[in-house]
Motif scaffolding. Sequence first.
Motif, PDB file in Angstrom:
ATOM      1  N   THR A  44       0.845  -1.272  -0.072  1.00  0.00           N
ATOM      2  CA  THR A  44       0.099   0.175  -0.156  1.00  0.00           C
ATOM      3  C   THR A  44       1.103   1.196   0.070  1.00  0.00           C
ATOM      4  O   THR A  44       1.892   1.469   0.882  1.00  0.00           O
ATOM      5  N   TRP A  94      -9.086   4.499  -0.073  1.00  0.00           N
ATOM      6  CA  TRP A  94     -10.013   3.131   0.407  1.00  0.00           C
ATOM      7  C   TRP A  94      -8.984   2.055   1.170  1.00  0.00           C
ATOM      8  O   TRP A  94      -9.386   0.873   1.157  1.00  0.00           O
ATOM      9  N   SER A  95      -8.128   2.510   1.755  1.00  0.00           N
ATOM     10  CA  SER A  95      -7.115   1.716   2.616  1.00  0.00           C
ATOM     11  C   SER A  95      -7.622   0.807   3.698  1.00  0.00           C
ATOM     12  O   SER A  95      -7.156  -0.214   4.288  1.00  0.00           O
ATOM     13  N   ASP A  96      -8.777   1.527   4.430  1.00  0.00           N
ATOM     14  CA  ASP A  96      -9.257   0.969   5.401  1.00  0.00           C
ATOM     15  C   ASP A  96     -10.921   0.625   5.241  1.00  0.00           C
ATOM     16  O   ASP A  96     -11.612   1.765   5.057  1.00  0.00           O
ATOM     17  N   LEU A  97     -11.411  -0.502   4.716  1.00  0.00           N
ATOM     18  CA  LEU A  97     -12.599  -0.687   4.048  1.00  0.00           C
ATOM     19  C   LEU A  97     -13.484  -0.463   4.940  1.00  0.00           C
ATOM     20  O   LEU A  97     -14.863  -0.502   5.015  1.00  0.00           O
ATOM     21  N   ASP A  98     -13.134  -0.502   6.663  1.00  0.00           N
ATOM     22  CA  ASP A  98     -14.286  -0.327   7.438  1.00  0.00           C
ATOM     23  C   ASP A  98     -14.510   1.042   7.713  1.00  0.00           C
ATOM     24  O   ASP A  98     -15.361   1.438   8.540  1.00  0.00           O
ATOM     25  N   PRO A 153     -14.976   3.860   5.229  1.00  0.00           N
ATOM     26  CA  PRO A 153     -14.925   4.290   3.682  1.00  0.00           C
ATOM     27  C   PRO A 153     -14.881   5.842   3.661  1.00  0.00           C
ATOM     28  O   PRO A 153     -15.258   6.586   4.736  1.00  0.00           O
TER      29      PRO A 153
END
Length: 287
Positions: A2, A14-18, A20
């Motif tokens: 990343t 969008w690196s942390d999908l939890d 957004p």
Amino acid sequence: MTPRDASGSPNNRWSDLDRPPLDGTALRRALVRQGGLWRQVDVVQRTGSTNSDLVARAAEEELGEGAVLVAEEQTAARGRLDRQWTAPPRSGLFFSVLLRATEVPVARWGWLPLLTGVAVATGLSRVAGVDTALKWPNDLLVTVGDEERKAGGILAERAGDGVVVGVGVNVTLRADELPVPQAGSLALAGAANTDRDPLLRGVLRSLEDWYGRWRAAEGDPLASGLQETYAAGCATLGRVVRAELPGDRSLVGEAVAVDGDGRLVLATDAGVQEPVGAGDIVHLRLA
């Protein structure tokens, strides 16, 4: 791998999908309307402080009332007394608004942080389904387990003939991300909804509603219903507290009221009632 920015944080939205990202276009479509308070809503990925940015813009640009600046991450966020506020990217609501209550006497502008507290607590309770309380003058409290913890704060600053009010609320902070053990978040308090988009919309609509009532009453906290509503949701009232005052003074007493100027009234052991207009409040115990 990343990609990361100079701070070492992932720079992919969008690196942390939890967590957004917020959609600025969707927020503007939902909040900006003819005759409404909010005139523009800008979302930036990263900044030092939304309050500092909006204060500077208000001085340099012909920026009208109702400007909203939202940041996904703040690197130099400030609370009262220049305390630092840190949180991971997209883990909370970090925003500032510009208000120009020109028809309200300046003497009543001190109610704006308290008004914002009522609006934020109301909006979050409706959308997140979590009980919130207010600690005088500008903290948002939630209950985690059986502990009362700070999940948010408010900072108001003069900006020419207006006021910039900044709000920071921890939404999805996990226990291992808390800056101090006494901090909390909506998620840790068992919120039914931690989607920041509807949370932000709910808070800004609530702020528009309360600000409209207060302004229509020319800032009268009693006529607008603000004083009564703030007192009803204030966790400080009915407690014995210590007020840390300017000049290295302190005062201990029972918090018995919030007066017409937005000051906290303490009943001391000396049998007098003293209003406190500025200072840090430490909750000691229930009266």
